[in-house]
Scaffold this motif. Structure first.
Motif, mmCIF file in Angstrom:
data_model
loop_
_atom_site.group_PDB
_atom_site.id
_atom_site.type_symbol
_atom_site.label_atom_id
_atom_site.label_comp_id
_atom_site.label_asym_id
_atom_site.label_seq_id
_atom_site.Cartn_x
_atom_site.Cartn_y
_atom_site.Cartn_z
ATOM 1 N N VAL A 103 81.874 59.228 83.107
ATOM 2 C CA VAL A 103 80.943 59.565 84.191
ATOM 3 C C VAL A 103 79.539 59.471 83.624
ATOM 4 O O VAL A 103 79.269 59.982 82.533
ATOM 5 C CB VAL A 103 81.204 60.998 84.717
ATOM 6 C CG1 VAL A 103 80.090 61.444 85.656
ATOM 7 C CG2 VAL A 103 82.557 61.081 85.406
ATOM 8 N N LEU A 104 78.646 58.803 84.353
ATOM 9 C CA LEU A 104 77.270 58.666 83.884
ATOM 10 C C LEU A 104 76.351 58.630 85.101
ATOM 11 O O LEU A 104 76.622 57.919 86.066
ATOM 12 C CB LEU A 104 77.128 57.385 83.063
ATOM 13 C CG LEU A 104 75.823 57.161 82.301
ATOM 14 C CD1 LEU A 104 76.064 56.321 81.044
ATOM 15 C CD2 LEU A 104 74.769 56.481 83.183
ATOM 16 N N TYR A 105 75.281 59.406 85.052
ATOM 17 C CA TYR A 105 74.393 59.468 86.215
ATOM 18 C C TYR A 105 72.958 59.727 85.791
ATOM 19 O O TYR A 105 72.677 60.268 84.722
ATOM 20 C CB TYR A 105 74.859 60.561 87.199
ATOM 21 C CG TYR A 105 75.012 61.936 86.585
ATOM 22 C CD1 TYR A 105 73.994 62.871 86.659
ATOM 23 C CD2 TYR A 105 76.191 62.290 85.932
ATOM 24 C CE1 TYR A 105 74.136 64.125 86.098
ATOM 25 C CE2 TYR A 105 76.342 63.540 85.371
ATOM 26 C CZ TYR A 105 75.311 64.462 85.451
ATOM 27 O OH TYR A 105 75.452 65.701 84.878
ATOM 28 N N LEU A 106 72.031 59.267 86.647
ATOM 29 C CA LEU A 106 70.599 59.454 86.454
ATOM 30 C C LEU A 106 70.019 60.102 87.697
ATOM 31 O O LEU A 106 70.280 59.663 88.817
ATOM 32 C CB LEU A 106 69.879 58.121 86.224
ATOM 33 C CG LEU A 106 70.331 57.218 85.084
ATOM 34 C CD1 LEU A 106 71.340 56.190 85.604
ATOM 35 C CD2 LEU A 106 69.142 56.476 84.485
ATOM 36 N N ALA A 234 73.400 51.627 80.340
ATOM 37 C CA ALA A 234 74.272 52.624 80.964
ATOM 38 C C ALA A 234 75.596 52.000 81.386
ATOM 39 O O ALA A 234 76.676 52.557 81.150
ATOM 40 C CB ALA A 234 73.567 53.248 82.168
ATOM 41 N N TRP A 235 75.516 50.826 82.007
ATOM 42 C CA TRP A 235 76.745 50.159 82.459
ATOM 43 C C TRP A 235 77.603 49.724 81.276
ATOM 44 O O TRP A 235 78.829 49.789 81.319
ATOM 45 C CB TRP A 235 76.394 48.974 83.335
ATOM 46 C CG TRP A 235 77.570 48.434 84.076
ATOM 47 C CD1 TRP A 235 78.295 47.321 83.797
ATOM 48 C CD2 TRP A 235 78.183 49.028 85.236
ATOM 49 N NE1 TRP A 235 79.310 47.176 84.700
ATOM 50 C CE2 TRP A 235 79.264 48.203 85.590
ATOM 51 C CE3 TRP A 235 77.908 50.164 85.993
ATOM 52 C CZ2 TRP A 235 80.081 48.483 86.690
ATOM 53 C CZ3 TRP A 235 78.719 50.445 87.084
ATOM 54 C CH2 TRP A 235 79.791 49.618 87.419
ATOM 55 N N GLU A 236 76.947 49.328 80.200
ATOM 56 C CA GLU A 236 77.672 48.851 79.024
ATOM 57 C C GLU A 236 78.500 49.958 78.383
ATOM 58 O O GLU A 236 79.625 49.713 77.922
ATOM 59 C CB GLU A 236 76.682 48.289 78.003
ATOM 60 C CG GLU A 236 77.339 47.644 76.789
ATOM 61 C CD GLU A 236 76.339 47.030 75.844
ATOM 62 O OE1 GLU A 236 76.709 46.770 74.676
ATOM 63 O OE2 GLU A 236 75.183 46.806 76.249
ATOM 64 N N LEU A 261 73.334 47.205 90.980
ATOM 65 C CA LEU A 261 74.727 47.427 91.356
ATOM 66 C C LEU A 261 75.246 46.314 92.271
ATOM 67 O O LEU A 261 76.409 45.915 92.167
ATOM 68 C CB LEU A 261 74.880 48.784 92.043
ATOM 69 C CG LEU A 261 74.599 50.009 91.157
ATOM 70 C CD1 LEU A 261 74.793 51.291 91.965
ATOM 71 C CD2 LEU A 261 75.482 50.015 89.917
ATOM 72 N N ALA A 262 74.389 45.817 93.149
ATOM 73 C CA ALA A 262 74.819 44.725 94.035
ATOM 74 C C ALA A 262 75.182 43.481 93.239
ATOM 75 O O ALA A 262 76.165 42.793 93.557
ATOM 76 C CB ALA A 262 73.715 44.411 95.041
ATOM 77 N N ASP A 263 74.422 43.188 92.206
ATOM 78 C CA ASP A 263 74.734 42.033 91.360
ATOM 79 C C ASP A 263 76.078 42.212 90.666
ATOM 80 O O ASP A 263 76.869 41.268 90.546
ATOM 81 C CB ASP A 263 73.640 41.833 90.309
ATOM 82 C CG ASP A 263 72.355 41.278 90.905
ATOM 83 O OD1 ASP A 263 72.400 40.804 92.055
ATOM 84 O OD2 ASP A 263 71.313 41.349 90.233
ATOM 85 N N LEU A 264 76.357 43.426 90.202
ATOM 86 C CA LEU A 264 77.625 43.694 89.533
ATOM 87 C C LEU A 264 78.806 43.610 90.499
ATOM 88 O O LEU A 264 79.921 43.254 90.099
ATOM 89 C CB LEU A 264 77.596 45.078 88.888
ATOM 90 C CG LEU A 264 76.674 45.263 87.682
ATOM 91 C CD1 LEU A 264 76.578 46.736 87.312
ATOM 92 C CD2 LEU A 264 77.179 44.452 86.483
ATOM 93 N N GLU A 318 85.029 44.806 82.160
ATOM 94 C CA GLU A 318 83.895 44.515 81.297
ATOM 95 C C GLU A 318 83.274 43.192 81.714
ATOM 96 O O GLU A 318 83.966 42.275 82.174
ATOM 97 C CB GLU A 318 84.345 44.427 79.827
ATOM 98 C CG GLU A 318 84.909 45.742 79.274
ATOM 99 C CD GLU A 318 83.845 46.813 79.110
ATOM 100 O OE1 GLU A 318 82.668 46.537 79.369
ATOM 101 O OE2 GLU A 318 84.207 47.947 78.735
ATOM 102 N N GLY A 319 81.968 43.088 81.529
ATOM 103 C CA GLY A 319 81.265 41.862 81.847
ATOM 104 C C GLY A 319 81.481 40.803 80.792
ATOM 105 O O GLY A 319 82.008 41.073 79.709
ATOM 106 N N PRO A 320 81.029 39.596 81.041
ATOM 107 C CA PRO A 320 81.242 38.495 80.104
ATOM 108 C C PRO A 320 80.545 38.677 78.756
ATOM 109 O O PRO A 320 80.963 38.103 77.773
ATOM 110 C CB PRO A 320 80.684 37.283 80.851
ATOM 111 C CG PRO A 320 79.729 37.851 81.865
ATOM 112 C CD PRO A 320 80.335 39.153 82.257
ATOM 113 N N LEU A 321 79.478 39.535 78.729
ATOM 114 C CA LEU A 321 78.742 39.726 77.487
ATOM 115 C C LEU A 321 79.133 40.998 76.773
ATOM 116 O O LEU A 321 78.562 41.320 75.741
ATOM 117 C CB LEU A 321 77.225 39.735 77.775
ATOM 118 C CG LEU A 321 76.667 38.457 78.407
ATOM 119 C CD1 LEU A 321 75.165 38.602 78.652
ATOM 120 C CD2 LEU A 321 76.949 37.250 77.527
ATOM 121 N N ALA A 322 80.059 41.764 77.316
ATOM 122 C CA ALA A 322 80.439 43.043 76.715
ATOM 123 C C ALA A 322 81.214 42.830 75.427
ATOM 124 O O ALA A 322 81.830 41.813 75.213
ATOM 125 C CB ALA A 322 81.276 43.841 77.698
#
Length: 322
Positions: A103-106, A234-236, A261-264, A318-322
């Motif tokens: 869980v992570l939030y700002l 944060a997403w990483e 977030l929309a891009d993800l 995970e994304g392609p660069l993770a």
């Protein structure tokens, strides 16, 4: 919702508290990262659900946040840790350590504690030095911006960060006033702003200094730059299946969180006339709602919540660069 509000300290109720808990669903044994600890309202609610095997990591650059965290940590059932850093730097440190969060939030912008501490100069309602630093050890202050930016720079700042329609008049008035004597206090700045705004517009949409103070505060603390830098980190560090939320109080912050977030969450990006997908792209995120805003009841109880908007997502892969 009633139980959540009942257990909070009477002088501080975090914005969108129940909605944050519902969307992020913190569970026993998980690791949660509160990137903007502030007064600790959200942190308390999250930590109570983590249990003795869970961990709460809090980040805040404000030196005054540390004692508040220490007092809260003594009451919590989970393991706790505090990082005294901007949220962008704190997240980068966690990434280097290999920390993974469930869980992570700002909670972006300034906290009620900062607004209500008069001598820090965040509010146009109190006479105080022009400071506005969230981190009192940094060099740049609001006074430096007011004294040193040229007229063009002030006008751009007030327009871009404050959406101030009288930016040219206010910038010109500041430059003229400071040529006579330095503008060093909030009251002096408010007087200059008020005199520069046409009389019919002075109180048509709130205090005439509101947008200028907001713009200067954002610039002093590089708030937009912090958001841009922090979001990918944060997403990483979020685990697959982890949940993220960002609460914004300014349209500039909200646009950045929404776009990120929309891009993800976007899948195939092939042209629509392709018969089959050639890019192979699949969504990294599942959006949790389309933007959550406070209820009328919450705004009545806490008018400062009126501009808040929360955007949340679950990490799918995970994304392609993770």
């Amino acid at each position: 919702m009633t139980r959540i509000l009942d257990i909070m300290a009477p002088d501080h109720v975090p914005v969108l508290a129940g909605e944050l808990i519902e969307l992020l669903d913190p569970r026993a044994g998980e690791t949660a990262v509160d990137c903007t600890f502030g007064a600790g309202g959200h942190a308390r609610l999250v930590a109570e659900r983590l249990g003795p095997d869970g961990e709460l990591i809090a980040i805040d650059r404000d030196p005054e946040a540390q004692p508040r965290f220490d007092a809260l940590a003594a009451e919590l059932p989970c393991r706790t840790r505090f990082l005294r850093a901007s949220f962008a730097d704190g997240l980068a440190q966690l990434r280097e350590e290999g920390v993974l969060a469930d869980v992570l939030y700002l909670d972006l912008g300034m906290s009620s504690m900062q607004i209500d501490t008069r001598d820090r100069g965040f509010s146009y309602s109190y006479d105080a030095p022009l400071d506005m630093r969230m981190d009192s050890t940094q060099e740049l202050t609001a006074a430096a911006i007011v004294q040193e930016y040229d007229e063009r720079g002030l006008k751009r700042l007030f327009r871009e960060y404050g959406d101030e329609r009288f930016a040219p008049q206010i910038a010109r008035a500041i430059v003229r006033a400071r040529a006579t004597r330095p503008i060093t206090t909030t009251t002096e700045l408010v007087d200059v702003i008020t005199a520069a705004v046409p009389v019919p517009a002075r109180f048509a949409a709130g205090h005439p200094a509101k947008r200028v103070f907001q713009a200067i505060r954002i610039a002093v603390n590089d708030e937009f730059g912090q958001v841009e830098e922090a979001l990918p980190v944060a997403w990483e560090i979020l685990r697959v299946g982890g949940r993220f939320a960002g609460i914004s109080f300014h349209s500039g912050e909200d646009r950045r969180v929404k776009r990120f977030l929309a891009d993800l969450a976007q899948g195939c990006i092939c042209p629509p006339d392709f018969p089959v997908c050639a890019c192979g792209r699949t969504p990294e995120a599942e959006l949790l709602g389309r933007g959550t805003v406070p209820t009328a009841g919450e705004i009545d109880a806490n008018p400062r919540a009126a501009s808040a908007r929360m955007r949340a997502a679950r990490k799918l892969q995970e994304g392609p660069l993770a």
